[in-house]
Design a protein around this motif. Sequence first.
Motif, PDB file in Angstrom:
ATOM      1  N   LEU A  25       0.830  -1.209   0.000  1.00  0.00           N
ATOM      2  CA  LEU A  25       0.000   0.000   0.000  1.00  0.00           C
ATOM      3  C   LEU A  25       0.860   1.253   0.000  1.00  0.00           C
ATOM      4  O   LEU A  25       0.470   2.298  -0.494  1.00  0.00           O
TER       5      LEU A  25
ATOM      6  N   PHE B 221       3.027   0.754  -4.027  1.00  0.00           N
ATOM      7  CA  PHE B 221       2.417   0.682  -5.367  1.00  0.00           C
ATOM      8  C   PHE B 221       0.913   0.480  -5.430  1.00  0.00           C
ATOM      9  O   PHE B 221       0.325   0.656  -6.470  1.00  0.00           O
ATOM     10  N   GLU B 222       0.253   0.087  -4.355  1.00  0.00           N
ATOM     11  CA  GLU B 222      -1.176  -0.205  -4.490  1.00  0.00           C
ATOM     12  C   GLU B 222      -2.011   1.060  -4.634  1.00  0.00           C
ATOM     13  O   GLU B 222      -1.869   1.998  -3.854  1.00  0.00           O
ATOM     14  N   GLU B 223      -2.895   1.042  -5.598  1.00  0.00           N
ATOM     15  CA  GLU B 223      -3.754   2.188  -5.843  1.00  0.00           C
ATOM     16  C   GLU B 223      -4.847   1.774  -6.815  1.00  0.00           C
ATOM     17  O   GLU B 223      -4.562   1.179  -7.854  1.00  0.00           O
ATOM     18  N   MET B 224      -6.095   2.050  -6.469  1.00  0.00           N
ATOM     19  CA  MET B 224      -7.174   1.840  -7.435  1.00  0.00           C
ATOM     20  C   MET B 224      -7.253   3.084  -8.301  1.00  0.00           C
ATOM     21  O   MET B 224      -7.429   4.189  -7.795  1.00  0.00           O
ATOM     22  N   VAL B 225      -7.098   2.887  -9.598  1.00  0.00           N
ATOM     23  CA  VAL B 225      -7.051   4.029 -10.513  1.00  0.00           C
ATOM     24  C   VAL B 225      -8.411   4.188 -11.193  1.00  0.00           C
ATOM     25  O   VAL B 225      -8.937   3.244 -11.787  1.00  0.00           O
TER      26      VAL B 225
ATOM     27  N   TYR C 277      -3.847  -4.687 -10.926  1.00  0.00           N
ATOM     28  CA  TYR C 277      -3.694  -4.139  -9.580  1.00  0.00           C
ATOM     29  C   TYR C 277      -2.597  -4.936  -8.888  1.00  0.00           C
ATOM     30  O   TYR C 277      -2.686  -6.164  -8.773  1.00  0.00           O
TER      31      TYR C 277
ATOM     32  N   PRO D 113       0.493   6.074  -3.552  1.00  0.00           N
ATOM     33  CA  PRO D 113       1.692   5.342  -3.150  1.00  0.00           C
ATOM     34  C   PRO D 113       2.970   6.060  -3.578  1.00  0.00           C
ATOM     35  O   PRO D 113       2.938   6.878  -4.473  1.00  0.00           O
TER      36      PRO D 113
END
Lengths: 162, 692, 109
Positions: free
Chosen positions: C5, C8-12, C26, C85
């Motif tokens: 998190l 690199f984690e990210e909902m785009v 993802y 992130p």
Amino acid sequence: MKREITLNINDRDETLVVDDAETLLEVLRDRLKLWSVRESCGVGACGSCTVLLDGRPVSACLLLAVRSTGRDITTLEGLGDGQLLHPIQEAFVSERALQCAYCTPGFVLSVKALLDEIPNPSDDEIREYLSGNLCRCAGYADILRAVHLAREKISRAPVKPE
Amino acid sequence: MATRDKDMADLSVVGQSVYRTDANPKVTGRALHVGNIEMPGMLHVAVLRSPYAHARIKRIDKAKAEALSGVAVVLTGAEIAKMPGVDAHFGPAFRDQPILAVEKVCYAGDPVVAVAAVDRRTAEDALQLVEVDYEQLPAVFDVLEAVKSDSPFVHEQHRPAKAFADLAHVKAGRQSNICYHFKLRTGDVDKAFAEADRVFEDTFSSPPAQHVPMEPHVTLVYLDEHARLNVWTSSQSPSYVRTELSATFGIPMNRIRVRVPYIGGGYGAKLYAKLEPLATVLALITRKPVRYALTREEEFLTITKHGVVTKIKTAVKNGAITARKCEVYWDTGAYAEIGPRIGHKSGYTSAGPYRIPNVWIDSYCVYTNRVPAGAFRGFGVPQVIWAYDSQTDLIARALGADPVEFRLKPALEEGEPFATGTLVHSFGIKEAIRQAAQAIDWTKPRAVQAGTKRRGKGIAAGVKAVLTPSISGAIVILNADGTANVLSSTVEMGQGSETTLGQIVAEELGLSVGQVHIVQPDTDVTPYDTITAGSRSTYHMGNAVRMAAAKVKAALCEVVAAKLEVAPDDLLARNGRVCVRGMEERGMTIGEIFLAKFGSLGTTLAAEAVCQPTAAHMDPETGQSEASRGGGMSTDRRPHGPGNRPVGKMHGVLVSFGHRRGSRGRYRNRARRSSATHQRRRHRHGDQSETL
Amino acid sequence: MHLGLTLFEEMVFEDGQLVNGSLLDYQVATIKDMPRSFRSVVVEVPHADGPFGAKGAGETGALTVAPAVANAIEDAVGVRIRDLPITPEKVLRALAEKDGATLPRDSSL
């Protein structure tokens, strides 16, 4: 199209009629009730449905059942003798390398293939080999230790006469 | 509720390293999951989701889908809204989430039409035959846009749910996307800013993310021979699911049975009601068992971590923080889910674990037309720590202060008041900071760094309380052979609760962990528990099982005291016996006690207990409702032995990182895999941790 | 989990549409993302009315990962990242800006 196929699963021949579109995962779970094989991502990205195909780890969700004939398919149910834990499983228990454990069957089978292929792997080789299996509880450090312990247990085990 | 603490030196099970009691079924793959349960005639569900973020539903034509062979029912939200006695909306804070969209959709991915059919493929095929016409509406995707008065409104009105005591003060509202506003005012912030030597003002943000439990949500609902509703579900809150289904469908609570086996990870995604209302309505209509399992792609469209923007302004005078003003904007998405509780519980911590005389907090829970957001590993606290302890560090560096010392000085001491006025206890944050610093050789001079690689050290501190007020009930049943069954609604989702609770009961009753069986949540059998989340189970359920076990032990001691003519206080339970302290050969086995008490070995001895820390006064304006005692902070205490601490969960209090300048990280390589073999081992991130 | 998190984690979303809603797009942390060496330090402070002094520890290790990493990055190279992130691209841009340069927005880093 439906056709009759024979699959060798955990050293047993299973003959069944499948649709061409059915994945190996669907056949193993829905038809044969091998519940250790788990669907999670459906796109071959997480390793939860890992089975061994002629000893090599594959994602059962990406493999068509009709393309799996004539190969030796191993699920976690087929590891060891069905009574005692396999040394890899013992190592996962001792190192607490499982939490929710939904990923554990896939990891154990990947470790089996790893140790068959590289009997004495380095940390880097373990990381590389297991990077297709996701553990969201993030017990990776424990899993790494479990692989080393499993290696020790296996190397100490008496060699079975051929 | 305080239970007398044993002398720690006396402990024989708690504090010891034991193997997980759930290890064998899990490591063999034999653990029961909802997805392994099948019923004769079971139907499978597929759901048509909205392609638009905000749109009115003008027409749905489902005739062709209904005609498809194998389809049992094709259902719309309008039809649910017409069912007598059924509330078409549900939710733990506001009843704002429709079982299926009614009249309009509020995010891209909102469920619109459901099909139950003989198998999943047939259900999916049927969806292809459904036609929906939409009229698009203005939408809002940015949390800071959504709070403006001219923003489109996601909901015309807000209807409170009244399901939880700590959310009873949530108000009905309209003409705003702000569904909850938590305020905290301490001291005189304006004066402190006016008198400050320096003022720091920053904005920090964190994006929505997904929990990605390896087991996606799955629910199986059927009616039993008494037409009672039976629900097997991968939920972190079985008691709440029963309450919610009762409220939504008007079914008496004793006609609903919710069971939860092992679940494949939750991290907050599986809290409250998710698939259960839709699976229930389909089972009620078809009178057949219904399995509803999410695909991974649907999981992403069901629940997320809150994206958060925090504006934080801090006053410094004479090298110390004198005031902090925090505006926290929680993007709760299209439906509030538990957003208000997060806005409150995390909002009030957003100035940090420091002694700051003047604090001003506004924490806003805001609707947008995005995927609903809920709890995620820390209940919102990681997002606020991201802001305040990034800024704390930045201030220390700007002042030329040592970041560790700069935190240690104002870090709260045992018994000091937190910004809310609550006194902190069993806090330990100073020691945690010191030991973290020591672990990364904080004071050691940095080596001269050559080449393109740079190495830095970082430290951060934060505070989180357990969820209070909340309630856990438990029943301990002792069998005549000296084994025990424990009835608890805590969900084992990987955190090791079965082992921890087993250790506590074993310790109290003088048994071994292997002699204690924890019964999995079953609302017909196991008492109420608020939720399995927020690090609350060890304290709340741990106390409940211990108190219940203590009652059982007291009953045993009564018998032994009478028989041996000693005072009950002189007795202790150990190794399956109750014996005289200091003369342990004098005592009775549990079997002997049962024979003495009941004249038979065929019976059981049971007791119930409830852990409900008493709340201090609830202030409806600030929502301050913390129990005067009952918070776990950033430190750990038994019963986890050294080997069975929640592995993986303790890692990361501090992280020091190598850093290489100028190298190109392989970022987001979306190459698709073409083969099923493990040639696929991921290279997507390459060596992310090295090539930042 | 929180390392992923953080890094690199990210909902785009694009116009309200989630564009990376599958595990192909993802990213979550794998065993390869785990730091080479890390240590857990447990500071035991008994909870006065917890069972045998116990309290929950499930979330505590997760809470502070992101700011600890961001603080280490500033310590290493003197740039401050304020939005998660912390991707390589963001760090690289911040480094360029610090040096008075700007990187093109559409470059595929």
